[in-house]
Design a protein around this motif. Structure first.
Motif, PDB file in Angstrom:
ATOM      1  N   LYS A   1      14.643   2.732   3.448  1.00 57.49           N
ATOM      2  CA  LYS A   1      15.509   3.116   2.218  1.00 57.49           C
ATOM      3  C   LYS A   1      14.459   2.514   0.859  1.00 57.49           C
ATOM      4  CE  LYS A   1      19.574   3.861  -0.223  1.00 57.49           C
ATOM      5  NZ  LYS A   1      20.845   3.865  -0.397  1.00 57.49           N
ATOM      6  N   GLY A   2      13.873   3.461  -0.040  1.00 54.31           N
ATOM      7  CA  GLY A   2      13.249   2.914  -1.386  1.00 54.31           C
ATOM      8  C   GLY A   2      11.811   2.877  -0.934  1.00 54.31           C
ATOM      9  N   TRP A   3      11.352   3.501   0.080  1.00 50.47           N
ATOM     10  CA  TRP A   3       9.795   3.553   0.466  1.00 50.47           C
ATOM     11  C   TRP A   3       9.514   4.954   0.550  1.00 50.47           C
ATOM     12  CZ3 TRP A   3       6.498  -0.964   0.749  1.00 50.47           C
ATOM     13  CH2 TRP A   3       7.005  -2.159   0.584  1.00 50.47           C
ATOM     14  N   LEU A   4       8.135   5.353   0.431  1.00 51.57           N
ATOM     15  CA  LEU A   4       7.778   6.643   0.764  1.00 51.57           C
ATOM     16  C   LEU A   4       6.543   6.518   1.734  1.00 51.57           C
ATOM     17  CD1 LEU A   4       7.633   9.594  -0.222  1.00 51.57           C
ATOM     18  CD2 LEU A   4       6.181   8.949  -2.025  1.00 51.57           C
ATOM     19  N   ALA A   5       6.274   7.586   2.806  1.00 53.55           N
ATOM     20  CA  ALA A   5       5.121   7.465   3.411  1.00 53.55           C
ATOM     21  C   ALA A   5       4.121   8.386   2.829  1.00 53.55           C
ATOM     22  CB  ALA A   5       5.466   8.175   4.792  1.00 53.55           C
ATOM     23  N   VAL A   6       2.950   8.108   2.721  1.00 48.12           N
ATOM     24  CA  VAL A   6       1.794   9.043   2.186  1.00 48.12           C
ATOM     25  C   VAL A   6       0.523   8.965   3.113  1.00 48.12           C
ATOM     26  CG1 VAL A   6       2.441   8.483  -0.272  1.00 48.12           C
ATOM     27  CG2 VAL A   6       0.862   7.005   0.857  1.00 48.12           C
TER      28      VAL A   6
ATOM     29  N   PHE B   1      -7.452  10.659   7.727  1.00 48.76           N
ATOM     30  CA  PHE B   1      -6.439  10.205   6.721  1.00 48.76           C
ATOM     31  C   PHE B   1      -5.584   9.056   7.307  1.00 48.76           C
ATOM     32  CE2 PHE B   1      -6.862  14.514   5.751  1.00 48.76           C
ATOM     33  CZ  PHE B   1      -6.722  14.446   4.200  1.00 48.76           C
ATOM     34  N   GLN B   2      -5.070   8.037   6.777  1.00 50.94           N
ATOM     35  CA  GLN B   2      -4.453   7.077   7.065  1.00 50.94           C
ATOM     36  C   GLN B   2      -3.161   7.058   6.503  1.00 50.94           C
ATOM     37  OE1 GLN B   2      -6.064   2.922   7.101  1.00 50.94           O
ATOM     38  NE2 GLN B   2      -8.114   3.649   7.552  1.00 50.94           N
ATOM     39  N   ARG B   3      -2.142   6.502   7.553  1.00 51.84           N
ATOM     40  CA  ARG B   3      -0.555   6.500   6.744  1.00 51.84           C
ATOM     41  C   ARG B   3      -0.382   5.071   6.366  1.00 51.84           C
ATOM     42  NH1 ARG B   3       4.468   5.160   8.912  1.00 51.84           N
ATOM     43  NH2 ARG B   3       6.154   6.806   8.338  1.00 51.84           N
ATOM     44  N   PHE B   4       0.192   5.377   4.902  1.00 48.28           N
ATOM     45  CA  PHE B   4       0.802   4.124   4.220  1.00 48.28           C
ATOM     46  C   PHE B   4       2.229   4.366   3.886  1.00 48.28           C
ATOM     47  CE2 PHE B   4      -3.812   3.829   3.733  1.00 48.28           C
ATOM     48  CZ  PHE B   4      -4.099   2.554   3.789  1.00 48.28           C
ATOM     49  N   VAL B   5       2.918   3.389   3.983  1.00 45.06           N
ATOM     50  CA  VAL B   5       4.317   3.345   3.142  1.00 45.06           C
ATOM     51  C   VAL B   5       4.368   2.497   2.068  1.00 45.06           C
ATOM     52  CG1 VAL B   5       6.667   2.976   3.621  1.00 45.06           C
ATOM     53  CG2 VAL B   5       5.166   3.781   5.544  1.00 45.06           C
ATOM     54  N   ILE B   6       4.603   3.198   0.803  1.00 40.51           N
ATOM     55  CA  ILE B   6       4.607   2.452  -0.461  1.00 40.51           C
ATOM     56  C   ILE B   6       6.245   2.532  -0.964  1.00 40.51           C
ATOM     57  CG2 ILE B   6       2.443   3.123  -0.808  1.00 40.51           C
ATOM     58  CD1 ILE B   6       3.324   5.497  -2.494  1.00 40.51           C
ATOM     59  N   PRO B   7       6.160   1.582  -2.036  1.00 45.43           N
ATOM     60  CA  PRO B   7       7.521   1.688  -2.735  1.00 45.43           C
ATOM     61  C   PRO B   7       7.691   3.099  -3.610  1.00 45.43           C
ATOM     62  CG  PRO B   7       6.317  -0.446  -3.084  1.00 45.43           C
ATOM     63  CD  PRO B   7       5.544   0.508  -2.419  1.00 45.43           C
ATOM     64  N   ILE B   8       8.808   3.211  -3.581  1.00 46.15           N
ATOM     65  CA  ILE B   8       9.175   4.607  -4.425  1.00 46.15           C
ATOM     66  C   ILE B   8       8.865   4.340  -5.919  1.00 46.15           C
ATOM     67  CG2 ILE B   8      10.809   6.228  -5.307  1.00 46.15           C
ATOM     68  CD1 ILE B   8      11.953   6.361  -2.410  1.00 46.15           C
ATOM     69  N   SER B   9       8.753   3.101  -6.207  1.00 44.57           N
ATOM     70  CA  SER B   9       8.802   2.549  -7.725  1.00 44.57           C
ATOM     71  C   SER B   9       7.394   2.873  -8.121  1.00 44.57           C
ATOM     72  CB  SER B   9       9.034   1.101  -7.917  1.00 44.57           C
ATOM     73  OG  SER B   9       8.357   0.331  -7.091  1.00 44.57           O
TER      74      SER B   9
END
Length: 90
Positions: A14-19, A30-38
């Protein structure tokens, strides 16, 4: 990969987003990263979102795709906040 492993990989805290980051012509794809929604509110990331819209449009399936090189993205993430550099994961 088993279904259980895929489920674990696809879950994001929760509070994170996969890109997905990368360029079509870049080796390794492509590589997958998970970043803070902020980060969505940071001016540098907003620029990446505008670029993503130009390249992919609004209607894409799957995770958000960011059209920049993985190396550039890794460099940019530290500009979002030095203390957040260690929080990124892929």
């Amino acid at each position: 990969m088993s279904n259980m492993q895929e489920d674990k990989k696809s879950k994001v805290k929760k509070g994170w987003l996969a890109v997905r980051v990368g360029l079509e012509d870049e080796d390794g794809g492509f590589q997958r990263f998970v970043i803070p929604i902020s980060y969505l509110y940071h001016p540098l990331f907003k620029h990446l979102l505008e670029k993503a819209h130009e390249v992919y449009g609004y209607h894409t399936s799957g995770p958000l795709r960011v059209p920049c090189s993985v190396d550039d993205f890794l460099h940019l993430r530290c500009k979002f906040g030095e203390e957040d550099c260690d929080k990124f994961y892929h």
